[in-house]
Design a protein around this motif. Structure first.
Motif, PDB file in Angstrom:
ATOM      1  N   PRO A   1       0.776  -1.274  -0.204  1.00 51.93           N
ATOM      2  CA  PRO A   1      -0.096   0.139  -0.475  1.00 51.93           C
ATOM      3  C   PRO A   1       1.078   1.398  -0.037  1.00 51.93           C
ATOM      4  N   ALA A   2       0.416   2.336  -0.184  1.00 54.67           N
ATOM      5  CA  ALA A   2       0.988   3.796  -0.816  1.00 54.67           C
ATOM      6  C   ALA A   2       1.381   4.039   0.469  1.00 54.67           C
ATOM      7  N   PRO A   3       2.475   4.409   0.857  1.00 58.73           N
ATOM      8  CA  PRO A   3       2.766   5.259   2.410  1.00 58.73           C
ATOM      9  C   PRO A   3       1.751   6.139   3.097  1.00 58.73           C
ATOM     10  N   ILE A   4       1.741   6.488   1.987  1.00 61.70           N
ATOM     11  CA  ILE A   4       0.691   8.061   2.323  1.00 61.70           C
ATOM     12  C   ILE A   4      -1.046   7.698   2.818  1.00 61.70           C
ATOM     13  N   LEU A   5      -1.294   6.501   2.793  1.00 67.06           N
ATOM     14  CA  LEU A   5      -2.052   6.294   2.583  1.00 67.06           C
ATOM     15  C   LEU A   5      -2.018   5.443   3.718  1.00 67.06           C
ATOM     16  N   LEU A   6      -1.078   4.526   4.540  1.00 67.89           N
ATOM     17  CA  LEU A   6      -0.424   4.210   5.669  1.00 67.89           C
ATOM     18  C   LEU A   6      -0.686   4.827   6.401  1.00 67.89           C
ATOM     19  N   ARG A   7       0.258   6.132   6.491  1.00 73.50           N
ATOM     20  CA  ARG A   7       0.248   6.931   7.213  1.00 73.50           C
ATOM     21  C   ARG A   7      -1.386   7.767   7.894  1.00 73.50           C
ATOM     22  N   LEU A   8      -1.891   8.304   6.855  1.00 75.57           N
ATOM     23  CA  LEU A   8      -3.459   8.923   6.872  1.00 75.57           C
ATOM     24  C   LEU A   8      -3.920   7.818   7.960  1.00 75.57           C
ATOM     25  N   GLU A   9      -4.224   6.154   6.942  1.00 73.62           N
ATOM     26  CA  GLU A   9      -5.146   5.646   8.476  1.00 73.62           C
ATOM     27  C   GLU A   9      -3.833   5.668   9.862  1.00 73.62           C
ATOM     28  N   ALA A  10      -2.790   5.802   9.960  1.00 73.30           N
ATOM     29  CA  ALA A  10      -3.129   5.539  11.031  1.00 73.30           C
ATOM     30  C   ALA A  10      -3.238   6.912  11.697  1.00 73.30           C
ATOM     31  N   LYS A  11      -2.921   8.049  11.364  1.00 72.39           N
ATOM     32  CA  LYS A  11      -3.894   8.971  11.722  1.00 72.39           C
ATOM     33  C   LYS A  11      -5.024   8.815  12.500  1.00 72.39           C
ATOM     34  N   LEU A  12      -5.648   8.822  11.211  1.00 77.12           N
ATOM     35  CA  LEU A  12      -7.581   8.225  11.746  1.00 77.12           C
ATOM     36  C   LEU A  12      -7.339   7.433  12.612  1.00 77.12           C
ATOM     37  N   ASP A  13      -6.784   6.564  12.634  1.00 79.14           N
ATOM     38  CA  ASP A  13      -6.447   5.408  13.719  1.00 79.14           C
ATOM     39  C   ASP A  13      -6.051   6.013  15.476  1.00 79.14           C
ATOM     40  N   LEU A  14      -5.433   6.637  15.674  1.00 80.66           N
ATOM     41  CA  LEU A  14      -5.359   7.873  16.155  1.00 80.66           C
ATOM     42  C   LEU A  14      -5.879   8.547  17.473  1.00 80.66           C
ATOM     43  N   ALA A  15      -6.741   9.403  16.174  1.00 79.52           N
ATOM     44  CA  ALA A  15      -8.234  10.309  15.893  1.00 79.52           C
ATOM     45  C   ALA A  15      -8.655   9.731  17.571  1.00 79.52           C
ATOM     46  N   LEU A  16      -9.201   8.552  16.477  1.00 74.96           N
ATOM     47  CA  LEU A  16     -10.347   7.405  16.710  1.00 74.96           C
ATOM     48  C   LEU A  16      -9.783   6.909  18.751  1.00 74.96           C
ATOM     49  N   GLU A  17      -9.288   6.933  18.822  1.00 77.23           N
ATOM     50  CA  GLU A  17      -8.268   5.632  20.291  1.00 77.23           C
ATOM     51  C   GLU A  17      -8.659   7.123  20.799  1.00 77.23           C
ATOM     52  N   VAL A  18      -8.107   7.947  20.567  1.00 78.74           N
ATOM     53  CA  VAL A  18      -8.029   9.084  21.260  1.00 78.74           C
ATOM     54  C   VAL A  18      -9.638   9.757  21.661  1.00 78.74           C
ATOM     55  N   SER A  19     -10.115   9.962  21.382  1.00 86.44           N
ATOM     56  CA  SER A  19     -11.113  10.135  21.072  1.00 86.44           C
ATOM     57  C   SER A  19     -12.113   9.516  22.175  1.00 86.44           C
ATOM     58  N   LEU A  20     -11.875   8.466  21.982  1.00 96.99           N
ATOM     59  CA  LEU A  20     -13.539   7.060  22.609  1.00 96.99           C
ATOM     60  C   LEU A  20     -12.578   6.979  23.888  1.00 96.99           C
ATOM     61  N   ARG A  21     -11.070   7.378  23.931  1.00 96.05           N
ATOM     62  CA  ARG A  21     -10.642   6.909  25.320  1.00 96.05           C
ATOM     63  C   ARG A  21     -11.096   8.354  26.523  1.00 96.05           C
ATOM     64  N   ASN A  22     -11.517   9.363  25.532  1.00 99.18           N
ATOM     65  CA  ASN A  22     -11.577   9.871  26.775  1.00 99.18           C
ATOM     66  C   ASN A  22     -13.061  10.320  27.036  1.00 99.18           C
ATOM     67  N   ARG A  23     -13.411   9.280  26.247  1.00 93.55           N
ATOM     68  CA  ARG A  23     -15.335   9.000  26.596  1.00 93.55           C
ATOM     69  C   ARG A  23     -15.606   8.291  26.963  1.00 93.55           C
ATOM     70  N   HIS A  24     -14.659   7.164  26.914  1.00 92.66           N
ATOM     71  CA  HIS A  24     -15.135   5.821  28.272  1.00 92.66           C
ATOM     72  C   HIS A  24     -13.357   5.509  28.662  1.00 92.66           C
ATOM     73  N   THR A  25     -13.587   6.455  29.644  1.00 88.45           N
ATOM     74  CA  THR A  25     -12.816   6.178  30.760  1.00 88.45           C
ATOM     75  C   THR A  25     -12.566   4.797  31.335  1.00 88.45           C
ATOM     76  N   GLU A  26     -13.546   4.207  31.758  1.00 84.59           N
ATOM     77  CA  GLU A  26     -13.592   3.353  32.722  1.00 84.59           C
ATOM     78  C   GLU A  26     -13.743   2.350  32.176  1.00 84.59           C
ATOM     79  N   ARG A  27     -13.043   1.043  32.013  1.00 87.20           N
ATOM     80  CA  ARG A  27     -13.159   0.353  31.191  1.00 87.20           C
ATOM     81  C   ARG A  27     -12.927  -1.352  31.792  1.00 87.20           C
ATOM     82  N   PRO A  28     -13.778  -2.273  31.830  1.00 84.57           N
ATOM     83  CA  PRO A  28     -14.145  -3.537  32.163  1.00 84.57           C
ATOM     84  C   PRO A  28     -13.294  -4.421  32.076  1.00 84.57           C
TER      85      PRO A  28
END
Length: 173
Positions: free
Chosen positions: A56-83
């Motif tokens: 895969p094109a490096p730029i697509l991998l980088r974009l996907e990694a950025k989206l993954d990071l943004a999703l995780e940061v958003s979700l971790r702030n929203r769901h602070t407690e984990r079972p």
């Protein structure tokens, strides 16, 4: 003996894993609607095609990694407690798990499942307890039917994700 091995067998394709998991009495209808909406969106991510191109094109991998990071940061702030990590068996129509307290057949529950122990992506599934049996270790092995919580939109994505994990579990054996 591995606690995953003591879980109840399910009648359909399934996989076993140690995942962040919780079982609680059902929430209010408004909260449940919000959780189910979030689950539908999460299932779109989990069921998305995972076939990667050979190079895969490096730029697509980088974009996907950025989206993954943004999703995780958003979700971790929203769901602070984990079972806690819990032995689970996830199937097409039911979930099986082990917990310290018993439930009765027919109890309406809300199952919260994190498909990846390292991710804050959360699934909320309404279910009905169908079995509860005391295990040798003193815990209770439970099974809940989740078909009610899988609507027409979510069911095909759920099936795709469970089959993908089921196949991966077979390969990993």
């Amino acid at each position: 003996m591995n606690r995953l091995d003591t879980l109840a067998a399910l009648d359909t394709a399934s996989f076993s894993a140690l995942l962040p998991f919780a079982c609680a009495q059902r929430e209010s209808a408004d909260e449940l609607d919000d959780m189910l909406r979030e689950t539908r969106l999460a299932m779109k991510v989990l069921a998305a095609p995972s076939d990667a191109q050979e190079d895969p094109a490096p730029i697509l991998l980088r974009l996907e990694a950025k989206l993954d990071l943004a999703l995780e940061v958003s979700l971790r702030n929203r769901h602070t407690e984990r079972p806690p990590l819990t032995p689970c068996r996830v199937g097409l129509e039911a979930l099986s798990w082990s917990q310290a307290a018993p439930l009765k057949a027919g109890d309406a529950v809300l199952l919260t499942l994190y498909p990846n122990p390292d991710s804050a992506l959360r699934l909320a599934l309404p279910g009905v307890v169908t079995r509860c049996a005391r295990a040798a270790d003193g815990h209770y092995n439970l099974v809940a039917d989740i078909r009610e919580g899988l609507g027409e939109i979510t069911r095909p994505m759920w099936e795709k994700w469970v089959f993908r994990r089921h196949r991966r579990a077979i390969v990993d054996r």
